[in-house]
Design a protein around this motif. Structure first.
Motif, PDB file in Angstrom:
ATOM      1  N   GLN A 158       0.974   6.703   0.628  1.00 27.73           N
ATOM      2  CA  GLN A 158       1.871   7.848   0.704  1.00 27.73           C
ATOM      3  C   GLN A 158       1.758   8.775  -0.515  1.00 27.73           C
ATOM      4  O   GLN A 158       1.602   9.985  -0.364  1.00 27.73           O
ATOM      5  N   ASP A 159       1.831   8.206  -1.734  1.00 29.96           N
ATOM      6  CA  ASP A 159       1.813   9.049  -2.929  1.00 29.96           C
ATOM      7  C   ASP A 159       0.408   9.559  -3.265  1.00 29.96           C
ATOM      8  O   ASP A 159       0.234  10.724  -3.629  1.00 29.96           O
ATOM      9  N   LYS A 160      -0.574   8.691  -3.149  1.00 26.05           N
ATOM     10  CA  LYS A 160      -1.935   9.069  -3.544  1.00 26.05           C
ATOM     11  C   LYS A 160      -2.682   9.807  -2.441  1.00 26.05           C
ATOM     12  O   LYS A 160      -3.310  10.844  -2.684  1.00 26.05           O
ATOM     13  N   LEU A 161      -2.613   9.246  -1.207  1.00 28.65           N
ATOM     14  CA  LEU A 161      -3.398   9.822  -0.114  1.00 28.65           C
ATOM     15  C   LEU A 161      -2.610  10.788   0.756  1.00 28.65           C
ATOM     16  O   LEU A 161      -3.196  11.557   1.516  1.00 28.65           O
ATOM     17  N   GLY A 162      -1.285  10.739   0.678  1.00 26.19           N
ATOM     18  CA  GLY A 162      -0.469  11.624   1.497  1.00 26.19           C
ATOM     19  C   GLY A 162      -0.319  11.172   2.928  1.00 26.19           C
ATOM     20  O   GLY A 162      -0.021  11.978   3.815  1.00 26.19           O
ATOM     21  N   TYR A 164       0.794  -1.236   0.000  1.00 26.15           N
ATOM     22  CA  TYR A 164       0.000   0.000   0.000  1.00 26.15           C
ATOM     23  C   TYR A 164       0.827   1.287   0.000  1.00 26.15           C
ATOM     24  O   TYR A 164       0.272   2.365   0.118  1.00 26.15           O
ATOM     25  N   ARG A 165       2.150   1.192  -0.114  1.00 27.03           N
ATOM     26  CA  ARG A 165       2.962   2.405   0.027  1.00 27.03           C
ATOM     27  C   ARG A 165       2.536   3.487  -0.957  1.00 27.03           C
ATOM     28  O   ARG A 165       2.306   4.644  -0.569  1.00 27.03           O
ATOM     29  N   GLN A 166       2.437   3.127  -2.224  1.00 28.59           N
ATOM     30  CA  GLN A 166       2.092   4.132  -3.226  1.00 28.59           C
ATOM     31  C   GLN A 166       0.697   4.713  -2.964  1.00 28.59           C
ATOM     32  O   GLN A 166       0.485   5.922  -3.045  1.00 28.59           O
ATOM     33  N   LEU A 193       6.408  -0.355   1.670  1.00 28.12           N
ATOM     34  CA  LEU A 193       7.055  -0.792   0.435  1.00 28.12           C
ATOM     35  C   LEU A 193       6.001  -1.055  -0.639  1.00 28.12           C
ATOM     36  O   LEU A 193       4.811  -1.173  -0.360  1.00 28.12           O
ATOM     37  N   ASP A 194       6.485  -1.162  -1.868  1.00 33.27           N
ATOM     38  CA  ASP A 194       5.603  -1.503  -2.985  1.00 33.27           C
ATOM     39  C   ASP A 194       5.712  -2.971  -3.374  1.00 33.27           C
ATOM     40  O   ASP A 194       4.958  -3.450  -4.229  1.00 33.27           O
ATOM     41  N   ALA A 195       6.660  -3.691  -2.774  1.00 37.65           N
ATOM     42  CA  ALA A 195       6.840  -5.119  -3.049  1.00 37.65           C
ATOM     43  C   ALA A 195       7.604  -5.725  -1.887  1.00 37.65           C
ATOM     44  O   ALA A 195       8.221  -5.008  -1.085  1.00 37.65           O
ATOM     45  N   ALA A 196       7.574  -7.040  -1.785  1.00 39.03           N
ATOM     46  CA  ALA A 196       8.259  -7.721  -0.693  1.00 39.03           C
ATOM     47  C   ALA A 196       9.763  -7.501  -0.777  1.00 39.03           C
ATOM     48  O   ALA A 196      10.350  -7.493  -1.861  1.00 39.03           O
ATOM     49  N   SER A 197      10.390  -7.346   0.391  1.00 44.09           N
ATOM     50  CA  SER A 197      11.834  -7.163   0.432  1.00 44.09           C
ATOM     51  C   SER A 197      12.535  -8.478   0.097  1.00 44.09           C
ATOM     52  O   SER A 197      11.952  -9.558   0.245  1.00 44.09           O
TER      53      SER A 197
END
Length: 635
Positions: A194-198, A189-191, A218-222
């Protein structure tokens, strides 16, 4: 102004006499009313008891057709379950693992039961550990000489692990059964956050493998998360293939090869998945439900009044027969079993979750009960709040100090906080495919100033120190505040590893090597000293009874400690389970409306993840962040 009327002495006498007579009349009426009500309840209870079960005849087939998820403990109360079941509403049904094991083991020695029929289409199978425990019980039943026949319209690979233990497996010609392997994928859910909802999510953790909160940052698993997950999942999968190969007398390598060549194999079978399952020797034949019923009627005792034409008893009715044999006045010493299933949260919590106070209270009751001589803690939990986990661990330590041995039986999952509450037991049992470990701590704090700015809302004010209001989520998180939070998380990790080291009689450095949030299978955990031995619930019960020197199994009783059920709920569940009660409920408009209002609604994964994020930031008095020992590591 009205002046009160003054009565003479004669009038006062008659008014007083009338009041006494009126009071006496109401008292007598109330006595009669409540007496009749009590009589009605007793009659209904007697009718329910008399009509609840039918006698089991010789040459009977036990039909096990479980509906719903396989659980350690019901998440709904007895009255609600009885109401819904009486009305034929199976949505939200659950199957207790203990009940399924009890029925299978009892049928093994019951001369009236000729064979067992497994219909697994509606079973929402749990983790591999509990499935392997059920599979072992089916294998014991088959080894006793009882015939086991499995039938499914379509089966997933978890249901198939149970079906594979049968003498014969039949699949509907239009059905299917595929082995596909184990996978674990999550939403990130990072994007979006953070990017969409702030929404800025700040993660504080110890352990490079502690991946539970990665989806929020993160946007994908580490790489570390993928490495750890693939390690334990590969071990569980190879064991699964080995179990199938043993049960079906196949080669595990050929089973794996069949999965790798799945597209070509399905194409060669002209897209017929059911026929492909026969070619792979996963099932013995293709039959409709009616054809299976005819076959069983020919083999056993035909019964034209039965659903499938042969004499049978359902799983629920057979369990009811077993329950009638329980003696509530049994005064033998007790081995208590307390179930810790679900997320660990603070306070009083209902069944299906673990409450720091409610579960600790059950353990305290076991400590105070003179008839309880030993305890098994059955753990199936991904963990949760650190403080709630510590409350439970303290009660385990207090039980041992009181001279009552404690053994932990790990189910499908006993990770993070689930391991925290387990570590102080005299012995820890797990299945080789149990998921455990994940010894690590993290904390999450989302802040919303950028999100609020998008709608023109801003936070401002004054404080008497530079840290006043520093934890307000509408303000940016200061670096100094982040330092404070990380210090708290570091301390939590030291507490965790230190307590594990003490409990397991190892050094902190040795524990840290296998901790750092890393998840292990039960077999891998035993190799690393986190688990003592392999075995299911019964093995743990036998062990703790021996530690308490209780003698042979018939010299003690096993009792589950759970929240008390209200008397009316007990009566209503008994009444609803009777044939008369079921008939009334099925034809009652009131009862139907009540049942519909009680239907549970499952949440999708995204809603569950965001709910977890919300619970993680609920304020805890006196601490800057809620320390979490949680693992998103189920299958």
């Amino acid at each position: 102004m009205n002046t009160p009327v003054r009565r003479g002495p004669i009038a006062e006498f008659f008014v007083g006499l009338w009041n006494v007579m009126n009071f006496t009349r109401r008292l007598i009426v109330n006595f009669i009313f409540f007496g009749l009500l009590l009589l009605f309840l007793l009659v209904m209870l007697a009718i329910a008891g008399a009509g609840g079960t039918k006698p089991i005849l010789d040459d009977t087939a036990l039909v096990i057709e479980p509906t719903g998820p396989l659980v350690e403990q019901y998440s709904s109360d007895a009255a609600e379950r009885a109401l819904k079941h009486a009305m034929g509403d199976r949505e939200g049904d659950e199957v207790q693992l203990r009940d399924l094991l009890r029925v299978l083991d009892a049928a093994k020695d019951d001369k009236r039961i000729e064979r067992v029929v497994l219909k697994l289409d509606r079973l929402q199978a749990g983790g591999m550990a509990s499935l392997r425990e059920v599979a072992a019980a089916i294998a014991r039943l088959k080894a006793s000489g009882k015939e086991v026949v499995a039938y499914g319209e379509a089966m997933d690979q978890k249901q198939y692990l149970l079906a594979a233990q049968a003498n014969e497996i039949y699949l509907d010609p239009m059905g299917g059964m595929l082995l596909e392997g184990l996978g674990r994928y999550r939403q990130y859910y990072r994007q979006g956050l953070q990017d969409k909802l702030g929404v800025d999510v700040h993660l504080f953790k110890v352990g490079e493998y502690k991946s539970a909160a990665e989806p929020y940052v993160l946007d994908a698993a580490s790489p570390q998360a993928k490495e750890a997950d693939l390690f334990w999942m590969s071990d569980v999968w190879q064991r699964y293939l080995g179990d199938l190969a043993k049960a079906r007398k196949l080669d595990a390598a050929k089973l794996a090869e069949g999965i790798d060549q799945l597209p070509a194999g399905i194409a060669a079978a002209q897209g017929d998945i059911a026929r492909y399952a026969v070619q792979q020797k996963l099932v013995d034949g293709l039959k409709t439900a009616e054809e299976v019923g005819d076959m069983l009627a020919e083999r056993g005792a035909a019964d034209s009044d039965a659903e499938d034409g042969y004499r049978q008893v359902s799983f629920e009715d057979y369990l009811a027969h077993l329950n009638t044999k329980l003696n509530p006045l049994d005064e033998r010493p007790k081995v208590a079993v307390v179930v810790a299933e679900g997320e660990i949260t603070g306070g009083e919590q209902p069944p299906g979750t673990v409450g720091g106070e409610s579960t600790a209270q059950l353990l305290r009751e076991a400590r105070d009960d003179e008839n309880v001589k030993a305890l098994v803690l059955r753990v199936d939990s991904p963990g949760g709040e650190v403080f709630a986990s510590e409350q439970i661990r303290r009660e385990i330590a207090a039980l041992k100090k009181a001279g009552k041995p404690v053994v932990v039986s790990m189910g499908d999952l006993a990770a993070s906080g689930g391991y925290w509450i387990s570590m102080n037991a005299d012995k820890i049992y797990a299945d080789e495919s149990t998921i455990t470990g994940s010894i690590g701590i993290f904390g999450l704090i989302p802040t919303f100033p950028r999100a609020l700015d998008k709608i023109g809302v801003h936070s401002d004010g004054v404080g008497t120190t530079r840290f006043a209001g520093a934890f307000d989520v509408t303000r940016p998180l200061q670096p100094e505040v982040g330092q404070v939070i990380q210090s708290v998380i570091d301390k939590g990790y030291r507490d965790f590893t230190g307590r594990v080291a003490t409990a397991r009689k190892r050094s902190v450095e040795q524990i840290d090597e296998v901790a750092r949030g890393r998840v292990w299978s039960g077999a891998q955990a035993k190799e690393r000293g986190l688990v003592d031995d392999f075995g299911g619930l019964q093995v743990a019960i036998d062990d703790v009874a021996q530690r308490a020197k209780l003698g042979k199994p018939d010299s003690y009783q096993v009792r589950y400690l759970e929240k008390d059920v209200a008397p009316f709920a007990q009566f209503f569940s008994h009444f609803a389970g009777s044939r008369m009660g079921a008939y009334w409920l099925q034809h009652s408009t009131f009862a139907q409306g009540l049942a519909q209002s009680l239907l549970p609604r499952a949440l999708p994964q995204t809603a569950q993840d965001l709910r977890f994020l919300q619970s993680a930031i609920e304020p805890t008095h006196g601490v800057p962040v809620k320390s979490l020992a949680y693992c998103f590591c189920g299958l």
